[in-house]
Design a protein around this motif. Sequence first.
Motif, PDB file in Angstrom:
ATOM      1  N   TRP A 235       0.836  -1.167  -0.044  1.00 30.52           N
ATOM      2  CA  TRP A 235       0.019   0.005   0.043  1.00 30.52           C
ATOM      3  C   TRP A 235       0.675   1.217  -0.043  1.00 30.52           C
ATOM      4  O   TRP A 235       0.570   2.304  -0.575  1.00 30.52           O
ATOM      5  CB  TRP A 235      -1.060  -0.068   1.181  1.00 30.52           C
ATOM      6  N   LEU A 236       2.057   1.229   0.439  1.00 33.19           N
ATOM      7  CA  LEU A 236       2.990   2.453   0.721  1.00 33.19           C
ATOM      8  C   LEU A 236       3.439   2.660  -0.843  1.00 33.19           C
ATOM      9  O   LEU A 236       3.617   3.804  -1.107  1.00 33.19           O
ATOM     10  CB  LEU A 236       4.040   2.106   1.621  1.00 33.19           C
ATOM     11  N   ALA A 237       3.644   1.520  -1.355  1.00 33.83           N
ATOM     12  CA  ALA A 237       4.274   1.564  -2.916  1.00 33.83           C
ATOM     13  C   ALA A 237       3.240   1.934  -3.569  1.00 33.83           C
ATOM     14  O   ALA A 237       3.499   3.026  -4.727  1.00 33.83           O
ATOM     15  CB  ALA A 237       4.726   0.178  -3.487  1.00 33.83           C
ATOM     16  N   PHE A 238       2.109   1.801  -3.395  1.00 31.41           N
ATOM     17  CA  PHE A 238       0.746   1.958  -4.428  1.00 31.41           C
ATOM     18  C   PHE A 238       0.534   3.617  -4.187  1.00 31.41           C
ATOM     19  O   PHE A 238       0.491   4.196  -5.375  1.00 31.41           O
ATOM     20  CB  PHE A 238      -0.268   1.247  -3.901  1.00 31.41           C
ATOM     21  N   THR A 239       0.574   4.024  -2.896  1.00 33.95           N
ATOM     22  CA  THR A 239       0.259   5.393  -2.725  1.00 33.95           C
ATOM     23  C   THR A 239       1.293   6.226  -3.148  1.00 33.95           C
ATOM     24  O   THR A 239       1.193   7.590  -3.470  1.00 33.95           O
ATOM     25  CB  THR A 239      -0.041   5.906  -1.123  1.00 33.95           C
ATOM     26  N   ASP A 240       2.579   5.880  -3.255  1.00 38.37           N
ATOM     27  CA  ASP A 240       3.686   6.600  -3.743  1.00 38.37           C
ATOM     28  C   ASP A 240       3.800   6.768  -5.236  1.00 38.37           C
ATOM     29  O   ASP A 240       3.854   7.650  -5.859  1.00 38.37           O
ATOM     30  CB  ASP A 240       5.069   5.729  -3.239  1.00 38.37           C
ATOM     31  N   GLY A 248      -6.708   4.089  -2.381  1.00 41.78           N
ATOM     32  CA  GLY A 248      -5.309   3.705  -1.827  1.00 41.78           C
ATOM     33  C   GLY A 248      -4.915   4.205  -0.565  1.00 41.78           C
ATOM     34  O   GLY A 248      -4.370   3.631   0.374  1.00 41.78           O
ATOM     35  N   GLN A 249      -4.972   5.481  -0.461  1.00 42.13           N
ATOM     36  CA  GLN A 249      -5.116   6.031   0.650  1.00 42.13           C
ATOM     37  C   GLN A 249      -5.957   5.502   1.929  1.00 42.13           C
ATOM     38  O   GLN A 249      -5.258   5.367   3.048  1.00 42.13           O
ATOM     39  CB  GLN A 249      -5.204   7.575   0.875  1.00 42.13           C
ATOM     40  N   PHE A 250      -7.022   5.172   1.718  1.00 42.88           N
ATOM     41  CA  PHE A 250      -8.014   4.567   2.701  1.00 42.88           C
ATOM     42  C   PHE A 250      -7.526   3.155   3.058  1.00 42.88           C
ATOM     43  O   PHE A 250      -7.409   2.861   4.212  1.00 42.88           O
ATOM     44  CB  PHE A 250      -9.449   4.270   2.061  1.00 42.88           C
ATOM     45  N   ALA A 251      -6.917   2.412   2.104  1.00 44.67           N
ATOM     46  CA  ALA A 251      -6.421   0.936   2.376  1.00 44.67           C
ATOM     47  C   ALA A 251      -5.105   1.274   3.177  1.00 44.67           C
ATOM     48  O   ALA A 251      -4.874   0.455   4.159  1.00 44.67           O
ATOM     49  CB  ALA A 251      -6.009   0.204   1.096  1.00 44.67           C
ATOM     50  N   LEU A 252      -4.244   2.349   2.832  1.00 49.24           N
ATOM     51  CA  LEU A 252      -3.181   2.417   3.596  1.00 49.24           C
ATOM     52  C   LEU A 252      -3.246   2.848   5.093  1.00 49.24           C
ATOM     53  O   LEU A 252      -2.748   2.464   5.952  1.00 49.24           O
ATOM     54  CB  LEU A 252      -2.438   3.608   2.957  1.00 49.24           C
ATOM     55  N   GLY A 253      -4.418   3.646   5.105  1.00 48.59           N
ATOM     56  CA  GLY A 253      -4.756   3.853   6.623  1.00 48.59           C
ATOM     57  C   GLY A 253      -5.318   2.634   7.562  1.00 48.59           C
ATOM     58  O   GLY A 253      -4.878   2.645   8.532  1.00 48.59           O
ATOM     59  N   ASN A 254      -5.762   1.966   6.711  1.00 47.46           N
ATOM     60  CA  ASN A 254      -6.075   0.484   7.446  1.00 47.46           C
ATOM     61  C   ASN A 254      -5.291  -0.168   7.898  1.00 47.46           C
ATOM     62  O   ASN A 254      -4.972  -0.807   8.951  1.00 47.46           O
ATOM     63  CB  ASN A 254      -7.278  -0.123   6.664  1.00 47.46           C
TER      64      ASN A 254
END
Length: 324
Positions: A235-240, A248-254
Amino acid sequence: MSIRSLADLSVMIKDLLNARFAGVLLLVILSALLLGGCARSPVLLESTKTDVTPQIELTQVPFFAQTDYQCGPATLAMVLNHQGVDTSLEQLIPQVFLPGRDGSVQPEMLATVRRYGQLAIPIRGTMDALLRHLEAGDPVVVMQNLALPAFPMWHYAVAIGFDLPNETLILRSGEIERHTMSFSRFDATWARTQRWGFVVSEPGTLPEGVSAHNALQAINAYEELHGSIAALSSWLAFTDRFPTNPFGQFALGNALYADEQPKAAQDAFESATQLDPTMGAAWLNLAILQLHSGSTEEARHALNQAAEREGESQSRAQQLLDKL
């Protein structure tokens, strides 16, 4: 034998049908006519023609010859071992091969990659995307229909290279370690599968050229199997790569919250609400973290936003508001 037009091809097919050949022989003849007579070279983008390296061959991709209908397990053995995963064709066959179907289906192919701790990401269905992945060093599992749409002969192969000036693709296919096909003939067989293919990558990395939609689905499927913490690096790679994607930001938060990083999770949920103010779940999660940190008024605002959005989060947000 030359075929000058589709009309010529139609006449020849009618003649063959009237001759009442055996079904298998007729299928072979029709397949040869359609592949040879109707295939057209795919139209590549000018940027592909000018920017892509003319010749690429990923010779380090190992070769596993298929037996019977086991092209699915064979292709997975190639790409997984290329990724450094220690597995064999014999280990993969019972996981992927479906005897009743005489082959392997796409969902099982992707699921098996995930079971081995890797991401399986479908590629964009274009020759341009396929060539770009190969140039980047990523072998691509491709699905082909080697016969007619009405009588499909499904086949998996691994694209490992190309010769752009000669419009030739290089594959590990069946029992052939280095099988070459013209772009036109390959694309004719690939198009009959809606140009389905995928690449394999380590969690925490994203191959160049994958779409946000395909990457999102791939990471989400990986997370369902391995859990949020295991998916955090992805998820970090995705949001980058896709910083303006609210999902992506929502999934990263979870994932950050599961990893006991509440402040970073709060920042991710806040980004999600800024990117998509209609995302009620992001507002709700943001409010819960704000309540935990003692920011009551900020939480009230977030809960009001969540309560105004229809969906699963609406009733929960209203319950929390009633308690404030």
